[in-house]
Design an enzyme around this catalytic site. Structure first.
Site, PDB file in Angstrom:
ATOM      1  N   SER A 143       0.861  -1.183   0.000  1.00  0.00           N
ATOM      2  CA  SER A 143       0.000   0.000   0.000  1.00  0.00           C
ATOM      3  C   SER A 143       0.899   1.236   0.000  1.00  0.00           C
ATOM      4  O   SER A 143       2.067   1.152   0.422  1.00  0.00           O
ATOM      5  CB  SER A 143      -0.854  -0.011   1.277  1.00  0.00           C
ATOM      6  OG  SER A 143      -1.365   1.267   1.561  1.00  0.00           O
ATOM      7  N   TYR A 156      -1.720  -1.095  10.236  1.00  0.00           N
ATOM      8  CA  TYR A 156      -1.736  -1.397   8.795  1.00  0.00           C
ATOM      9  C   TYR A 156      -0.387  -1.042   8.167  1.00  0.00           C
ATOM     10  O   TYR A 156       0.178  -1.829   7.402  1.00  0.00           O
ATOM     11  CB  TYR A 156      -2.861  -0.597   8.142  1.00  0.00           C
ATOM     12  CG  TYR A 156      -3.107  -0.907   6.689  1.00  0.00           C
ATOM     13  CD1 TYR A 156      -3.636  -2.130   6.291  1.00  0.00           C
ATOM     14  CD2 TYR A 156      -2.846   0.049   5.695  1.00  0.00           C
ATOM     15  CE1 TYR A 156      -3.886  -2.401   4.952  1.00  0.00           C
ATOM     16  CE2 TYR A 156      -3.092  -0.220   4.362  1.00  0.00           C
ATOM     17  CZ  TYR A 156      -3.620  -1.444   3.991  1.00  0.00           C
ATOM     18  OH  TYR A 156      -3.870  -1.709   2.653  1.00  0.00           O
ATOM     19  N   ALA A 157       0.140   0.129   8.527  1.00  0.00           N
ATOM     20  CA  ALA A 157       1.424   0.573   7.949  1.00  0.00           C
ATOM     21  C   ALA A 157       2.542  -0.416   8.299  1.00  0.00           C
ATOM     22  O   ALA A 157       3.388  -0.735   7.453  1.00  0.00           O
ATOM     23  CB  ALA A 157       1.769   1.965   8.458  1.00  0.00           C
ATOM     24  N   SER A 159       2.215  -3.593   8.784  1.00  0.00           N
ATOM     25  CA  SER A 159       2.061  -4.824   8.006  1.00  0.00           C
ATOM     26  C   SER A 159       2.511  -4.633   6.564  1.00  0.00           C
ATOM     27  O   SER A 159       3.016  -5.564   5.938  1.00  0.00           O
ATOM     28  CB  SER A 159       0.611  -5.315   8.056  1.00  0.00           C
ATOM     29  OG  SER A 159      -0.240  -4.514   7.250  1.00  0.00           O
ATOM     30  N   LYS A 160       2.317  -3.429   6.022  1.00  0.00           N
ATOM     31  CA  LYS A 160       2.633  -3.198   4.605  1.00  0.00           C
ATOM     32  C   LYS A 160       4.090  -2.790   4.405  1.00  0.00           C
ATOM     33  O   LYS A 160       4.720  -3.206   3.428  1.00  0.00           O
ATOM     34  CB  LYS A 160       1.679  -2.136   4.036  1.00  0.00           C
ATOM     35  CG  LYS A 160       0.210  -2.575   4.018  1.00  0.00           C
ATOM     36  CD  LYS A 160       0.010  -3.842   3.204  1.00  0.00           C
ATOM     37  CE  LYS A 160      -1.447  -4.183   2.978  1.00  0.00           C
ATOM     38  NZ  LYS A 160      -1.643  -5.379   2.139  1.00  0.00           N
ATOM     39  N   ILE A 189      -8.099   2.453  -4.084  1.00  0.00           N
ATOM     40  CA  ILE A 189      -8.811   1.818  -5.181  1.00  0.00           C
ATOM     41  C   ILE A 189     -10.258   1.641  -4.727  1.00  0.00           C
ATOM     42  O   ILE A 189     -10.499   1.264  -3.569  1.00  0.00           O
ATOM     43  CB  ILE A 189      -8.226   0.408  -5.478  1.00  0.00           C
ATOM     44  CG1 ILE A 189      -6.696   0.454  -5.609  1.00  0.00           C
ATOM     45  CG2 ILE A 189      -8.873  -0.210  -6.689  1.00  0.00           C
ATOM     46  CD1 ILE A 189      -6.153   1.132  -6.798  1.00  0.00           C
TER      47      ILE A 189
END
Ligand code: NAI
Length: 252
Positions: A143, A156-157, A159-160, A189
Site C-alpha cells: 500500500s 496497517y502501515a 504490516s505493509k 482503489i
C-alpha cells in the site's frame, strides 16, 4: 496470430484474496491472458463468483490465511492436484485504522498474520521445486501506507512496510533460484475495502481521499495490469522492486 507480450498461456498462478476487489480483478485479467488459476480466500461465495468470471480452468481453495498451520498442507495439496505453479500473488489483506492509544495487540497480530506473515509462508511453499516451475515470480500487494504516513494507521502501515523489507530480502535470497520477488503499492482503489472505510468516515472522506490522488481514485484493473506484467516474461529483469501504482499520491 497477433503478438501479445504479456500473454500467459500455459501458465499457472495462485492468487490469494481472489473473492473480492483487487484479487478478483487480477484473477479475471490473468485468466483473460490465458493463465490457469488457484484462487484462495476465506469467502467461498466470493470465490464462486470469481470462478464464474474466469475464462480458464480455476480451482478454489477456501482457507483462512491467519491460520498459519493450515497454509502449507492445504496449499501443497491443491498444487499437487493442479500442477506446479509459475507464480503467486498475495492480495488477501485487511485494513486496521486505530489511533495509537487504542492500538490493540490481538488485532495487530491478526493483521500481521494475514497481510505479512502469510506472504512468508506462501513464499516458502513456492521455493519448493515440487510446487513451482523453474523460473517464477512472486508479487505482494502492499500500500502507499507502506511508503508514507497517515493518521491512526500504525497497525496497517507496519504490516505493509514489512512487506517491502520482505520483498527486497527475498529478491536477493531467491535470485539464484531464478525466482523474482516484487511488490505493488497501490493508492486508494474503489473496492469493498475502500467503500467500507468511506461509509464509516462520512461524505467528506471520499472527496478528501480523492483529492490526494492527482489522477483521481484508482480502479482494480489499474493494479491488475501491473501484476500481469510482473508475472510475465516482460519483467524478467525486475526483482526487489516496490512499484507504486497510486495515481501520483506519493509523487507529491
Ligand atoms: P477486499 O476487502 O476487496 O479483498 C480482500 C480479500 O481478502 C477478500 O476477498 C477477503 O475475503 C480476503 N480475506 C480477508 N481475510 C482473509 C483471511 N483471513 N484469509 C483469507 N482471505 C482473507 O480488499 P482489496 O481492496 O481488494 O485489497 C486487496 C489488497 O490490496 C489488500 O492487501 C489491501 O491491503 C491492498 N490495498 C488495497 C487498497 C484499496 O484502496 N482497496 C489500497 C492499497 C492496498
Amino acid at each position: 496470430m497477433s503478438f501479445n507480450p504479456i500473454g500467459l498461456n500455459n501458465k499457472k498462478f495462485l492468487i490469494t484474496g481472489a473473492a473480492s476487489g483487487l484479487g478478483k480483478s487480477i484473477s479475471i485479467l490473468l485468466s483473460q491472458l490465458g493463465a490457469e488459476l488457484i484462487l484462495v480466500d476465506v469467502n467461498e461465495n466470493g470465490l464462486d463468483d470469481t470462478i464464474k468470471l474466469c475464462k480458464t480452468n480455476s480451482k478454489k481453495l477456501v482457507l483462512d490465511l491467519t491460520n498459519t498451520e493450515n497454509i502449507r498442507p492445504k496449499i501443497e495439496e491443491i498444487i499437487l492436484e493442479f500442477g506446479k505453479i509459475d507464480g503467486l500473488v498475495h492480495s488477501a489483506g485487511i485494513s486496521y485504522l486505530s489511533p495509537l492509544k487504542f492500538v490493540d495487540k490481538e488485532i495487530t497480530t491478526n493483521v500481521f498474520l494475514l497481510n505479512t506473515y502469510a506472504a512468508i509462508e506462501l513464499s516458502k511453499i513456492f521455493t519448493d521445486r515440487n510446487m513451482s516451475t523453474k523460473e517464477g515470480s512472486i508479487v505482494f500487494i502492499s500500500s502507499i501506507y507502506g511508503c508514507v504516513g497517515s493518521v491512526a494507521n500504525v497497525g496497517y502501515a507496519m504490516s505493509k512496510s514489512a512487506l517491502h523489507g520482505i520483498t527486497k530480502s527475498l529478491a536477493i535470497e531467491l535470485a539464484p533460484k531464478k525466482i523474482r520477488v516484487n511488490c505493488v503499492a497501490p493508492g486508494f482503489i474503489e473496492t469493498e475495502m475502500f467503500k467500507s472505510m468511506a461509509n464509516n468516515f462520512g461524505p467528506d472522506y471520499y472527496q478528501n481521499i480523492t483529492n490526494l490522488h492527482p489522477l483521481g481514485l484508482g480502479k482494480a484493473e489499474d493494479v491488475a495490469g501491473v501484476i500481469a506484467f510482473l508475472l510475465s516474461n516482460m519483467s524478467k529483469w525486475i526483482t526487489g522492486s516496490i512499484i507504486n501504482v497510486d495515481g501520483g499520491y506519493t509523487a507529491q
